[in-house]
Design a protein around this motif. Structure first.
Motif: not given
Length: 184
Positions: A40, A44, A47-48, A75-76, A79
């Motif tokens: 995770d 993240k 994703y960032n 990406r969303n 997340m």
């Protein structure tokens, strides 16, 4: 030794054995949770990184809105995934979208020479490797845990205390299992 003493030794040995089995389940479950947390964290970080990557590419390929939207949507989706299976599906889509983004970047020689883009590309490649390593570790612990849940006599304890099999974090498409090409 009397029959009562033998019976007491058997009861104590059985109780200790059951405690050891239970504690091993707890240890494996904790390992699964910790390794999922590692995945995770890596996801993240990835994703960032994606918004910076998109902004860098946008500066060179402003008219490629569909590709950018697909990456942002993927990406969303990743997340907001709430299960291992959903996360795997979201990662499949994101990997494909990022592949299209890098293919798009191939058409812009100035972009391929941009140091910001090259740095983001290298960072993404490092993250992909870290995610793959974390996924392998997670799946190894899940394999051990699931084998224990299904093995006799451990399955008796597993059923009694609701230890159920866990899902593997796998990518569906064999082509997408490979790390996306990010070199130019």
């Amino acid at each position: 030794m009397s029959f009562g003493s033998i019976l007491l030794v058997i009861i104590i040995a059985t109780t200790l054995y059951l405690i050891v089995i239970y504690n091993r389940f707890i240890s494996l479950r904790t390992g699964i949770d910790a390794s999922w947390s590692d995945i995770d964290v890596q996801l993240k970080r990835r994703y960032n990184l994606i918004p910076s990557l998109i902004e860098t590419v946008k500066g060179y390929a402003k008219h490629e809105r569909e590709t950018f939207d697909a990456v942002v949507e993927a990406r969303n989706s990743g997340m907001s995934a709430s299960s291992v299976e959903e996360q795997g599906a979201a990662e499949n889509v994101l990997t494909a979208s990022l592949g299209k983004l890098f293919a798009l970047a191939e058409s812009y020689p100035e972009l391929k020479a941009n140091t910001t883009f090259l740095n983001l590309q290298a960072e993404l490649a490092n993250m992909e490797e870290a995610i793959q390593n974390a996924r392998r570790y997670y799946n190894a612990i899940v394999r051990d845990y699931n084998a224990k849940v299904d093995s006799f006599p451990d399955l008796i304890i597993a059923r009694k205390f609701n230890f159920t099999p866990r899902e593997y974090f796998e990518l569906e498409d064999i082509v997408q299992k490979e790390m996306p090409k990010v070199e130019f």
